[in-house]
Write an enzyme that holds these catalytic residues in place. Structure first.
Site, PDB file in Angstrom:
ATOM      1  N   LYS A 125       0.844  -1.198   0.000  1.00 22.32           N
ATOM      2  CA  LYS A 125       0.000   0.000   0.000  1.00 22.32           C
ATOM      3  C   LYS A 125       0.876   1.242   0.000  1.00 22.32           C
ATOM      4  CE  LYS A 125      -3.831   2.122   2.596  1.00 22.32           C
ATOM      5  NZ  LYS A 125      -4.683   2.015   3.805  1.00 22.32           N
ATOM      6  N   SER A 151      -9.336   1.984   2.807  1.00 22.91           N
ATOM      7  CA  SER A 151      -8.510   2.717   1.862  1.00 22.91           C
ATOM      8  C   SER A 151      -7.469   1.857   1.151  1.00 22.91           C
ATOM      9  CB  SER A 151      -7.796   3.878   2.585  1.00 22.91           C
ATOM     10  OG  SER A 151      -6.939   3.389   3.603  1.00 22.91           O
ATOM     11  N   SER A 171      -9.629  -0.110   7.118  1.00 19.66           N
ATOM     12  CA  SER A 171      -9.074   0.002   5.770  1.00 19.66           C
ATOM     13  C   SER A 171      -8.451  -1.278   5.229  1.00 19.66           C
ATOM     14  CB  SER A 171      -8.026   1.123   5.723  1.00 19.66           C
ATOM     15  OG  SER A 171      -8.657   2.371   5.892  1.00 19.66           O
TER      16      SER A 171
END
Length: 632
Positions: free
Chosen positions: A220, A296, A320
């Site tokens: 990420k 996210s 997330s």
């Protein structure tokens, strides 16, 4: 109607007229306790409406009025400012002493990651080969696992280089699809080839570092990973924050030979649950590319769900990792706060964020978790962690599972907008009871709405403080949704933050009381399946706080309290969209969570489908066999 709860008489009342767009749901459970759930009152904004709203919210004339009315409509002042809370604040999670878990292998968090991974392999069930005889795709096989890739390398069916070339070709091909697919913010094909070549040579020479050697891993974009910048989904963060080293978790996985394939796209600054990113592109759900992945950690999850990587790294400060894992039908583990270090993360979720694996299977999550766990000398914890351990999954599961108790707060569990989510999750509990004899027991979790507001006030205050020193010209370059959210966060006061920390202490007490009678708390991961991506949101963004509230309804307690939690896929709705069940564990007891997740994964495998967008990297490899000296 008035509300009476553990706080005592709350100094506010509400009628349907007063609530306006907010619907107030109250149901009586367990005698006098009331469950209060507020549906977020906010308009859905896209396109020019979103631009106008942000302009007004940021203006001197209208800004404070808009934010004040929004918070009043959603009862933030009543809960944070109008209620006297006698408890002392708790700024970081503080846990009571926990009993050790049964049937586990302990790990030394200061040991070499390679040794921890080797121990993890010993804990897994016997491996049933699928390579080189390529599986026909029937149930229950859904994904190639880490052990599949490792066996393919060790037997000479293929090489890390061949898999890397398949991967690079798939990423390039994905950009030509209609609609084009977005997986990465930073992707350097030659760097992937270089790592793969080094891994291929190690395998050929019988010197592979671990079972993870040559396994593709996506990272990420808020986790530092050289040679890539960390943009955190923004236009400018990489210009003001230089990446000098790998994050500690990335460095530990490199020691095991994993191939870092790039920085996955994410919701800007992690401040959203859909995964929408107008700057770099919005990741699409492999089960239906017209729908969101969730966020996210959107790109990380899309890569795993589509078969491009067996595992990826995500971060989780408000669901997330778990929200996108649920919406995309994969496994997402948020460890106990402090079990994995945040050193090298571009984060301002100081008291709640955890980094963890997003994986195709529970076993893959275990292998990566074993490598990355452990604190850093700069980490600060208020509670001494238990020694990390892993479940002995190579033992017969029925006896162990039959002694575990699952906790279900019925009215909370049942509060979903999508009844199919409820049906699928309840079905999974029935199947586990039938197969393993695992009992689901009713529990009470008071003040969940207060907890949700306390979480928002905390994360909002931390984000507002974290970006206080940035130049206004940079903040103006943020996406409209992020600007709207950050502007609202700046409205929280020091008193709001302190009240939230008092709520945190109370909520910890209530959850620890529940854990006296059950081992794991169960609930849906999200209240609905993956939402549709509005076309106008792709270029401008989208602010839909009601949608955000629905996706986050069940996930914030583990962040606010630092508890470990995992989302495991348990089926699909009538549209073929995945549904996840969330398991919440006692602090430091990831091993129990992983054991239970594996049981649900096994029993629900026939109910799951492979996504319509799927890249069969291992099945398409045609490398010439070589004589390998390394056998995993």
């Amino acid at each position: 109607m008035g509300m009476y709860n553990i706080f005592g008489k709350v100094r506010w009342s509400a009628t349907d007229k007063d609530l306006g767009m907010v619907k107030l749901f109250i149901s009586c459970t367990y005698s006098a306790e009331l469950l209060l759930i507020l549906v977020v009152a906010a308009p859905a904004l896209v396109g020019w409406k979103l631009k106008l709203f942000v302009f007004l919210e940021e203006s001197i004339l209208f800004g404070n009025l808009i934010k004040s009315n929004f918070l009043k409509l959603n009862h933030f002042p009543q809960i944070l400012r109008d209620v006297v809370i006698p408890d002392t604040p708790m700024y970081l999670p503080e846990y009571p002493t926990q009993a050790p878990e049964a049937s586990v292998r302990h790990l030394d968090e200061g040991s070499n990651p390679v040794d921890r991974v080797a121990t993890a392999v010993e804990c897994l069930p016997a491996f049933v080969t699928k390579v080189p005889h390529i599986h026909d795709g029937s149930n229950p096989f859904l994904y190639w696992t880490i052990r599949d890739y490792a066996e393919a390398y060790s037997t000479g069916h293929t090489t890390p280089t061949e898999v890397a070339e398949q991967f690079i070709a798939a990423v390039e091909e994905s950009k030509t699809k209609n609609p084009p697919l977005t997986f990465f913010i930073s992707f350097i094909a030659d760097d992937v080839r270089k790592q793969a070549k080094e891994s291929t040579e190690r395998h050929a020479n019988g010197k592979s570092l671990s079972i993870l050697d040559g396994i593709l891993l996506a990272v990420k974009d808020d986790v530092d990973c050289l040679p890539h910048p960390s943009t955190v989904g923004t236009k400018w963060m990489a210009k003001v924050r230089e990446v000098k080293d790998d994050a500690v978790c990335v460095a530990r996985l490199r020691q095991c030979g994993m191939i870092m394939v790039g920085k996955a796209v994410m919701h800007e600054l992690g401040m959203g649950t859909t995964g929408n990113n107008p700057i770099y592109g919005t990741a699409r759900n492999p089960h239906d590319v017209t729908r969101y992945t969730g966020g996210s950690s959107s790109g990380s999850t899309a890569l795993v769900s589509s078969g491009l990587c067996p595992v990826a790294l995500g971060t989780d400060v408000g669901g997330s990792i778990r929200v996108p894992s649920s919406l995309c039908g994969v496994v997402g583990l948020k460890p106990t706060f402090g079990r994995t270090t945040n050193h090298g993360l571009a984060t301002v979720g100081w008291s709640m964020e955890s980094c963890g694996p997003i994986a195709a299977t529970t076993e893959d999550a275990i292998l990566v978790y074993a490598a990355m766990l452990g604190r850093h000398p700069n980490d600060r914890l208020y509670s001494q962690p238990l020694l990390p351990c892993l479940p002995m999954l190579n033992e017969t599961p029925h006896h162990l599972m039959s002694h575990l108790k699952l906790g279900k707060y019925p009215d909370w569990f049942n509060f979903t907008l999508d009844k199919q989510v409820l049906e699928v999750c309840n079905k999974s509990l029935e199947l586990v009871l039938e197969e393993y004899g695992t009992e689901t027991k009713g529990i009470l979790l008071p003040e969940l709405e207060e907890l949700r507001i306390g979480h928002l006030a905390t994360v909002g205050s931390e984000y507002a403080a974290g970006f206080q020193g940035y130049d206004d010209s940079l903040l103006k370059e943020l996406c409209y949704e992020t600007r709207a959210t950050l502007s609202l966060f700046k409205y929280f006061t020091a008193s709001d933050f302190l009240a939230a920390q008092k709520i945190r202490r109370r909520a910890m007490y209530f959850h620890m009381q529940a854990f006296k009678t059950v081992d794991v708390i169960v609930c849906p991961t999200t209240a609905s399946s993956a939402p549709v991506i509005p076309l106008s949101a792709l270029s401008v963004g989208e602010s839909d706080l009601q949608k955000t509230g629905d996706l986050m309804r069940f996930v914030v307690a583990p962040n606010f309290l630092g508890l470990p939690a995992i989302s495991v896929p348990v089926g699909h709705d009538s549209k073929g969209l995945p549904i996840g069940l969330q398991l919440i564990g006692r602090p430091w007891q990831e091993a129990t969570l992983l054991r239970v997740a594996k049981a649900f994964e096994l029993i629900c495998a026939p109910l799951r489908n492979r996504p319509s967008l799927f890249y069969d990297l291992l099945g398409n490899c045609k490398a010439e066999p070589h004589q390998s000296k390394s056998l995993q």
